[in-house]
Design an enzyme around this catalytic site. Sequence first.
Site, PDB file in Angstrom:
ATOM      1  N   GLY A  76       1.436  -1.426  -0.084  1.00  0.00           N
ATOM      2  CA  GLY A  76      -0.123   0.313   0.196  1.00  0.00           C
ATOM      3  C   GLY A  76       0.923   0.841  -0.239  1.00  0.00           C
ATOM      4  CG  ASN A  77      -0.109   4.498  -1.974  1.00  0.00           C
ATOM      5  OD1 ASN A  77      -0.985   5.492  -1.408  1.00  0.00           O
ATOM      6  ND2 ASN A  77      -1.248   4.028  -2.557  1.00  0.00           N
ATOM      7  CB  ALA A  78       1.552   6.958   3.203  1.00  0.00           C
ATOM      8  CB  SER A  79      -2.592   8.462  -0.307  1.00  0.00           C
ATOM      9  OG  SER A  79      -3.766   8.878  -0.913  1.00  0.00           O
ATOM     10  CB  ALA A  89      -1.950   7.267  -3.839  1.00  0.00           C
TER      11      ALA A  89
END
Length: 222
Positions: A29-32, A96
């Site tokens: 995943g990502n931090a958005s 994102a």
Amino acid sequence: ALSQDLAGRRIVVTAGGTREPLDPVRFLGNASSGRQGYAVATVAAARGARVTLIAANVELPVPSGADVIRVGDALSLREAVLKAAADADVVVMAAAVADFRPVTAAEHKIKKAAGAPQPVALEANPDILAELVAGRSGQLLVGFAAETGDASGSVLEHGRAKLAAKGCDLLVVNAVGEGRAFGQAENAAVILDAAGGEVDVPFGPKAVLAAAICDAIAARLD
Ligand code: C5P
């Protein structure tokens, strides 16, 4: 009273970050946080738009006046966006989206095996914005780009190149790194258009950037 310059316009906004499953409990995943997309949805709805918000893993209160569709990974986000875009006037791709996903998601939780950790095989996700551009039927298409300046060019140069490569109408370019943009309440950006125009939005609340994005959208609808 707030201008109703988006009255009746159908606007699809994607927000948040996709999670690409590795097994039932793990993902890439990502931090958005989804804050910037939610801010655009909130402002657009307040200015009269009919907003469909496609939210990937966002834990924020639903903006009033927006319909929310929740998705998890890039492929489900793609399906929801392509469907919603068919009768939209505008699509704002603030999410994102993971560039890659694990080739397979294990059916059961991956065990902590003895011995060397296994590599994860990845494959590319479709570029949804590129698909929207390729298949468009009159929608105004807005992309986002989180860029860092590097030896090959500045944030703006990378943004210009990305706008040209993606073929969208507007590109919102944020400088990232050093605690900026992702997950933060404030943001700074440059809104680029395909004709070479640019609007600088100084560091400030994401609602202010959202208003500038809605101004740029409203100016291009008719
Ligand atoms: O190329 P890059 O990932 O920086 O482009 C970012 C823009 O493209 C964002 O608007 C993002 O929502 C969109 N995107 C997409 N599909 C992907 C990756 C990014 O639509 N697979």
